[in-house]
Design an enzyme around this catalytic site. Structure first.
Site, PDB file in Angstrom:
ATOM      1  N   HIS A 334     -11.165  23.343  -9.695  1.00  0.00           N
ATOM      2  CA  HIS A 334     -10.809  23.436  -8.277  1.00  0.00           C
ATOM      3  C   HIS A 334     -11.628  24.445  -7.475  1.00  0.00           C
ATOM      4  O   HIS A 334     -11.591  24.449  -6.247  1.00  0.00           O
ATOM      5  CB  HIS A 334      -9.324  23.814  -8.208  1.00  0.00           C
ATOM      6  N   SER A 450      -5.756  23.555   5.397  1.00  0.00           N
ATOM      7  CA  SER A 450      -7.216  23.581   5.469  1.00  0.00           C
ATOM      8  C   SER A 450      -7.686  24.388   6.674  1.00  0.00           C
ATOM      9  O   SER A 450      -7.168  24.241   7.781  1.00  0.00           O
ATOM     10  CB  SER A 450      -7.753  22.155   5.573  1.00  0.00           C
ATOM     11  N   GLN A 551       0.575  18.656   0.397  1.00  0.00           N
ATOM     12  CA  GLN A 551       0.566  17.244   0.771  1.00  0.00           C
ATOM     13  C   GLN A 551      -0.834  16.695   0.469  1.00  0.00           C
ATOM     14  O   GLN A 551      -1.830  17.239   0.935  1.00  0.00           O
ATOM     15  CB  GLN A 551       0.878  17.068   2.263  1.00  0.00           C
TER      16      GLN A 551
END
Length: 640
Positions: A334, A450, A551
């Site tokens: 990641h 983000s 999400q």
């Protein structure tokens, strides 16, 4: 990669496409705003006496002309001097300083729809198709022809920074004894033949995907994969499962790698892995019922060393798993990029594969193709001991993970939108209600937001356990008989508004987590001791995210999952669809307080309860409006 062992602290700058719009620098939020928000976020999550102490510490830190203002000035100077003032601090704190093993703890997985492979050739055709899609996508990246992303959801339409995409196939997480290093491949004018690494039967093979400046066709790739599958069956050539070492804690893997590097054969093999585009893991059958939950587990940890857990190399950002039983997906390291970048890339690959699969793929008979090469290893007794230890620890990870993929089928985002509410805010408030239902308290919650609206932006945190959410969950559970539906509905609306407002602050660079991290790291660099605000129990509590949520929306037939980030925590990833919501909930069996199944049931109860509340209140509102219209009509009739 000749410079892998050097200290590479600076992130390589990506050349920007001439069509890619410039995005602004990340702002540094006002100091007093962050300090007040921090107190507001934590007041209802810690004991009163502890909060009073914290409030005094925070006020002292923020006093005019004090330490906080000095650190703020240094941060503002750093903003002027760097592309992104928090990027390296955040990368180190979130990933590179973390010593935990990557499987489950750090590396998320994307699970594709189950494939129906009739035989091994079907499996290899699928893998060849996928590799062809990777080449197609990488060509877009290499030519900087990838369309620019624009923000969706809140404050939609703004262009987003595209730099993360260029780490998909050119990065490598190098293990370190105290801190890892994120290494970027340097581009060169005359690149050597590009290759991927294929893992099969715990053996690693080099597959050149471009030969003599010609990209291999899918037929070529299929031919080469068949050769690899045959080579992997050769018992006499079998080598130890070195990939197991990458499943260990980062310090342990760094120690083992140092030993491996003493031998030139091992150095050459490691170099080939570290410079590859990606991994393709040709897994054997998993031997379990193939529901969503079990398929996700195969991607998260491979089922342990005796199944497919050693058929991996976790340091490489993109590992594509193609299982003999049709379990397929992506395992992601990641640190170079965030979830939405992974999803966008995967969506592109799946679309490419859908189009390409309409053609019948046959093996190309090209005798001039060189055979794929098996990577060789020289294993000392020390490495054998490391392998045994890694295998044992991976089994512990496998046994400890409590995971469920749960589909809520009663409604989806269409119903939520009819309530004039953001689906994400609605689900976040429902998760708070579910957690309170299970544990009768709220806890610091992480929801990734983000910040790609800014240059080199990664993420900040939406702290979903707001005071308004706390008031709502208490109304629904503790004060249920005492409050009317309209009062509960008002608290729900307040919770949604608070969640939405915090989301906007986070995506515009005004949330508190990155700012406090920046202040802490600047203090660490300039003073012998950290200021008390960063050693205070409330600050430590604020960074233990017992509920870690995200999400990951996608219209494609796939879903994302990951593990908890603390031993007594939950991971909760969700994908809202028009008529259902898919949740992936994880926890650890070692912790007696948590249960993924319990939280999943509480999520269902909470979503149904909120729906019923919305329906009751909209029904009573409709009746009230009808009565008003009737009264107006009567008055009108009387006048006549």
């Amino acid at each position: 990669m000749p410079d892998l062992e050097k200290d590479m602290q600076k992130k390589e700058k990506d050349s920007r496409s001439k069509d890619e719009p410039a995005v602004p620098k990340l702002p540094v939020p006002p100091l007093q705003q962050t300090l007040q928000m921090y107190l507001q976020c934590m007041k209802h999550l810690v004991p009163e006496e502890q909060f009073r102490k914290t409030k005094s510490i925070v006020e002292q830190f923020g006093v005019a002309g004090g330490l906080g203002e000095s650190l703020q000035l240094i941060l503002e100077e750093r903003r002027e001097e760097t592309t992104n003032w928090v990027f390296n601090y955040w990368l180190d704190d979130m990933y590179l300083n973390n010593r935990l093993a990557l499987p489950v703890n750090s590396s998320p997985a994307i699970i594709f729809a189950r494939q129906n492979f009739k035989d091994v050739n079907d499996q290899l055709r699928f893998a060849a198709n996928l590799i062809s899609g990777v080449q197609d996508y990488k060509a877009l990246l290499d030519s900087h022809a990838l369309p620019v992303d624009f923000a969706r959801g809140q404050l939609s339409g703004q262009p987003l920074c595209m730099k993360q995409y260029y780490g998909l196939f050119s990065s490598y997480r190098l293990p370190g004894h105290t801190k890892d290093t994120l290494v970027a491949q340097k581009s060169c004018v005359m690149p050597e033949p590009e290759h991927i690494i294929v893992a099969c039967n715990n053996q690693l093979f080099v597959l050149d995907v471009g030969i003599n400046f010609r990209r291999l066709s899918e037929g070529d790739l299929f031919t080469q994969l068949r050769k690899i599958a045959k080579m992997a069956e050769n018992e006499e050539e079998m080598l130890p499962p070195i990939g197991l070492l990458t499943t260990d804690g980062r310090t342990e893997w760094a120690e083992a790698r140092t030993i491996l590097m003493k031998d030139s054969t091992n150095r050459d093999s490691l170099d080939m892995i570290e410079r590859c585009i990606c991994l393709v893991c040709l897994d054997g059958t998993s031997g379990v019922e193939l529901n969503d939950t079990n398929m996700a587990l195969q991607l998260l940890h491979g089922g342990g060393y005796h199944k497919n857990g050693a058929n991996r190399w976790y340091d490489k950002p993109m590992q594509f798993v193609v299982g003999r039983d049709g379990v397929c997906g992506t395992v992601c390291e990641h640190s170079p990029f965030d979830g939405i970048v992974l999803v966008q890339c995967t969506e592109h690959l799946l679309k490419h594969m859908k189009e390409s699969s309409k053609k019948l793929l046959r093996a190309d008979s090209v005798s001039e193709l060189p055979a794929p090469r098996r990577l060789r290893w020289k294993c000392s007794p020390e490495i054998q001991a490391h392998l045994a230890s890694s295998a044992e620890k991976l089994q512990r990870i496998v046994k400890n993970l409590d995971f469920i993929a749960y589909k809520f089928v009663n409604y989806g985002k269409e119903f939520i939108k009819k309530q004039k509410t953001s689906p994400d805010a609605y689900i976040q408030v429902a998760l708070q209600l579910a957690f309170y239902r299970c544990h009768r308290r709220l806890v610091p919650t992480y929801e990734s937001a983000s910040i790609r609206r800014f240059d080199e932006g990664r993420v900040d945190n939406i702290r979903s356990a707001t005071a308004e959410a706390f008031a709502f969950v208490k109304a629904m559970i503790d004060d249920k008989p005492a409050l009317s539906d309209s009062e509960k509905m008002q608290r729900f609306k307040d919770a949604i508004a608070a969640q939405t407002n915090y989301t906007i602050l986070a995506i515009t660079g005004m949330a508190i987590d990155n700012h406090l991290l920046g202040l802490r790291e600047v203090a660490r660099e300039h003073f012998k001791e950290l200021p008390e605000i960063f050693t205070d129990e409330t600050y430590l509590t604020s960074n233990r995210f017992i509920l870690s949520t995200s999400q990951v929306p996608t219209p494609m037939e796939m879903f994302c999952c990951y593990g908890p980030v603390v031993p007594n925590g939950y991971g909760a990833c969700y994908n809202p669809q028009p008529e259902h919501i898919l949740f992936c909930i994880s926890s650890f069996k070692d912790c007696k307080e948590t249960s993924s199944d319990m939280l999943a049931k509480a999520v269902e109860e909470s979503l149904l309860e909120i729906r019923d509340l919305c329906n009751k209140c909209s029904s009573s509102t409709a009746k009230s409006l009808a009565k008003q219209e009737e009264a107006t009509q009567l008055r009108s009739d009387r006048k006549l």
